[in-house]
Design a protein around this motif. Sequence first.
Motif, mmCIF file in Angstrom:
data_model
loop_
_atom_site.group_PDB
_atom_site.id
_atom_site.type_symbol
_atom_site.label_atom_id
_atom_site.label_comp_id
_atom_site.label_asym_id
_atom_site.label_seq_id
_atom_site.Cartn_x
_atom_site.Cartn_y
_atom_site.Cartn_z
ATOM 1 N N THR A 112 43.076 -6.763 -65.784
ATOM 2 C CA THR A 112 44.062 -7.405 -64.913
ATOM 3 C C THR A 112 43.522 -7.573 -63.500
ATOM 4 O OG1 THR A 112 45.856 -6.415 -66.195
ATOM 5 C CG2 THR A 112 46.397 -7.231 -63.991
ATOM 6 N N LEU A 113 42.845 -6.542 -62.990
ATOM 7 C CA LEU A 113 42.342 -6.585 -61.623
ATOM 8 C C LEU A 113 41.238 -7.624 -61.444
ATOM 9 C CD1 LEU A 113 42.227 -2.747 -60.860
ATOM 10 C CD2 LEU A 113 43.791 -4.420 -59.871
ATOM 11 N N ILE A 114 40.321 -7.695 -62.405
ATOM 12 C CA ILE A 114 39.211 -8.642 -62.251
ATOM 13 C C ILE A 114 39.688 -10.080 -62.415
ATOM 14 C CG2 ILE A 114 38.420 -8.740 -64.662
ATOM 15 C CD1 ILE A 114 35.555 -8.568 -63.527
ATOM 16 N N ASN A 115 40.700 -10.301 -63.245
ATOM 17 C CA ASN A 115 41.259 -11.644 -63.380
ATOM 18 C C ASN A 115 42.012 -12.067 -62.127
ATOM 19 O OD1 ASN A 115 40.287 -12.088 -65.984
ATOM 20 N ND2 ASN A 115 42.072 -11.159 -66.943
ATOM 21 N N LYS A 116 42.628 -11.113 -61.473
ATOM 22 C CA LYS A 116 43.437 -11.420 -60.292
ATOM 23 C C LYS A 116 42.590 -11.492 -59.019
ATOM 24 C CE LYS A 116 47.634 -9.940 -57.861
ATOM 25 N NZ LYS A 116 48.744 -8.963 -57.828
ATOM 26 N N LEU A 117 41.638 -10.567 -58.858
ATOM 27 C CA LEU A 117 40.885 -10.466 -57.617
ATOM 28 C C LEU A 117 39.459 -10.994 -57.713
ATOM 29 C CD1 LEU A 117 42.027 -6.868 -56.580
ATOM 30 C CD2 LEU A 117 42.949 -9.046 -55.779
ATOM 31 N N GLY A 118 38.885 -10.983 -58.900
ATOM 32 C CA GLY A 118 37.511 -11.430 -59.066
ATOM 33 C C GLY A 118 36.513 -10.299 -58.908
ATOM 34 N N ALA A 119 35.311 -10.502 -59.443
ATOM 35 C CA ALA A 119 34.289 -9.453 -59.450
ATOM 36 C C ALA A 119 33.800 -9.122 -58.040
ATOM 37 C CB ALA A 119 33.116 -9.877 -60.331
ATOM 38 N N LYS A 120 33.613 -10.126 -57.195
ATOM 39 C CA LYS A 120 33.058 -9.887 -55.861
ATOM 40 C C LYS A 120 33.932 -8.946 -55.042
ATOM 41 C CE LYS A 120 30.674 -14.344 -55.519
ATOM 42 N NZ LYS A 120 30.572 -15.625 -54.780
ATOM 43 N N LYS A 121 35.231 -9.193 -55.044
ATOM 44 C CA LYS A 121 36.135 -8.352 -54.258
ATOM 45 C C LYS A 121 36.168 -6.925 -54.797
ATOM 46 C CE LYS A 121 39.174 -12.075 -52.690
ATOM 47 N NZ LYS A 121 40.553 -12.640 -52.701
ATOM 48 N N LEU A 122 36.150 -6.796 -56.122
ATOM 49 C CA LEU A 122 36.177 -5.457 -56.709
ATOM 50 C C LEU A 122 34.895 -4.695 -56.408
ATOM 51 C CD1 LEU A 122 37.873 -5.909 -60.212
ATOM 52 C CD2 LEU A 122 38.875 -5.078 -58.086
ATOM 53 N N ILE A 123 33.752 -5.373 -56.467
ATOM 54 C CA ILE A 123 32.495 -4.701 -56.151
ATOM 55 C C ILE A 123 32.466 -4.262 -54.695
ATOM 56 C CG2 ILE A 123 30.001 -5.046 -55.918
ATOM 57 C CD1 ILE A 123 30.136 -6.845 -58.388
ATOM 58 N N CYS A 124 32.936 -5.112 -53.793
ATOM 59 C CA CYS A 124 33.014 -4.740 -52.370
ATOM 60 C C CYS A 124 33.947 -3.551 -52.170
ATOM 61 C CB CYS A 124 33.483 -5.925 -51.536
ATOM 62 S SG CYS A 124 32.285 -7.266 -51.407
ATOM 63 N N ALA A 125 35.106 -3.582 -52.831
ATOM 64 C CA ALA A 125 36.048 -2.464 -52.741
ATOM 65 C C ALA A 125 35.427 -1.197 -53.321
ATOM 66 C CB ALA A 125 37.343 -2.811 -53.473
ATOM 67 N N GLY A 126 34.655 -1.357 -54.406
ATOM 68 C CA GLY A 126 33.994 -0.210 -55.005
ATOM 69 C C GLY A 126 33.007 0.440 -54.056
ATOM 70 N N PHE A 127 32.232 -0.370 -53.336
ATOM 71 C CA PHE A 127 31.271 0.194 -52.393
ATOM 72 C C PHE A 127 31.972 0.829 -51.196
ATOM 73 C CE2 PHE A 127 27.729 -2.030 -54.476
ATOM 74 C CZ PHE A 127 26.765 -1.031 -54.392
ATOM 75 N N ILE A 128 33.112 0.300 -50.806
ATOM 76 C CA ILE A 128 33.890 0.939 -49.741
ATOM 77 C C ILE A 128 34.347 2.319 -50.192
ATOM 78 C CG2 ILE A 128 36.060 0.823 -48.446
ATOM 79 C CD1 ILE A 128 35.696 -2.220 -48.380
ATOM 80 N N CYS A 129 34.796 2.418 -51.444
ATOM 81 C CA CYS A 129 35.200 3.720 -51.993
ATOM 82 C C CYS A 129 34.017 4.684 -52.046
ATOM 83 C CB CYS A 129 35.791 3.549 -53.388
ATOM 84 S SG CYS A 129 37.398 2.746 -53.434
ATOM 85 N N LEU A 130 32.842 4.182 -52.419
ATOM 86 C CA LEU A 130 31.657 5.043 -52.483
ATOM 87 C C LEU A 130 31.242 5.510 -51.088
ATOM 88 C CD1 LEU A 130 29.480 3.207 -55.176
ATOM 89 C CD2 LEU A 130 30.879 5.257 -55.454
ATOM 90 N N MET A 131 31.394 4.640 -50.094
ATOM 91 C CA MET A 131 31.101 5.064 -48.724
ATOM 92 C C MET A 131 32.102 6.112 -48.265
ATOM 93 S SD MET A 131 29.784 1.644 -46.717
ATOM 94 C CE MET A 131 31.133 0.570 -47.247
ATOM 95 N N GLY A 132 33.390 5.921 -48.628
ATOM 96 C CA GLY A 132 34.397 6.927 -48.309
ATOM 97 C C GLY A 132 34.082 8.255 -48.967
ATOM 98 N N PHE A 133 33.643 8.200 -50.227
ATOM 99 C CA PHE A 133 33.232 9.414 -50.943
ATOM 100 C C PHE A 133 32.109 10.133 -50.202
ATOM 101 C CE2 PHE A 133 29.549 10.456 -53.659
ATOM 102 C CZ PHE A 133 29.963 11.677 -54.185
ATOM 103 N N SER A 134 31.123 9.389 -49.733
ATOM 104 C CA SER A 134 29.979 9.991 -49.045
ATOM 105 C C SER A 134 30.385 10.597 -47.711
ATOM 106 C CB SER A 134 28.891 8.931 -48.832
ATOM 107 O OG SER A 134 28.457 8.398 -50.062
#
Length: 202
Positions: free
Chosen positions: A108-130
């Motif tokens: 549902t998320l990838i259909n609604k937001l697209g891969a690029k936005k999810l990958i960017c959000a994923g890296f933001i989460c990884l930076m927050g984790f670090s």
Amino acid sequence: LRSLNPQIGEEEDLSSKRAIVMNAEKNTAILNDALGALNPHGNSLESQLFSVVICFLVTGVSLGFCSSARTLYVKPITEALEIGRGAFSLSDTFRFVSTTIINIFFGTLINKLGAKKLICAGFICLMGFSVINMLAEEIWMFYVAGILLGIGLAWTSTTMVGAVVNLWCKEENKGKITGLILSSNGLFGALATEILSPIIYQ
């Protein structure tokens, strides 16, 4: 006849031009069909190669540095903060639970937001984790970091790779390409170990 009636010549020229255009359109359609058979998704070879390289790097950084190398931090963190390894390892539970929940809604998320936005959000989460891992002084902060790690990996690693490869690559090459991309985990994990071990244990 043309000298007596110039219109006849014009009509013949117009018919010839139409025949040329129709022939060109037919040839173009045949060429497009051939290209479509080679590349059913309509993506150029350069675009496919670019996507594979980006996925290789993204997966290598996220899994290799953020996941595979995480075991390097267990001993120094638990000893420095005087917390049990069992309590610290519970952060992995939060990680896997968050990844599982995110993957349920991944389609549902990838259909609604697209891969690029999810990958960017994923890296933001990884930076927050670090950042949280760097500043954490309480055990609950590592649990929050584990949740961010799970979300970040869900949007930058295995599931996302499968979605991108399925979209951009030909059917017969998907398995090989996916395996090639996921091999970056071991490569970048070994690289991360060589880089981080001397820094941590010096």
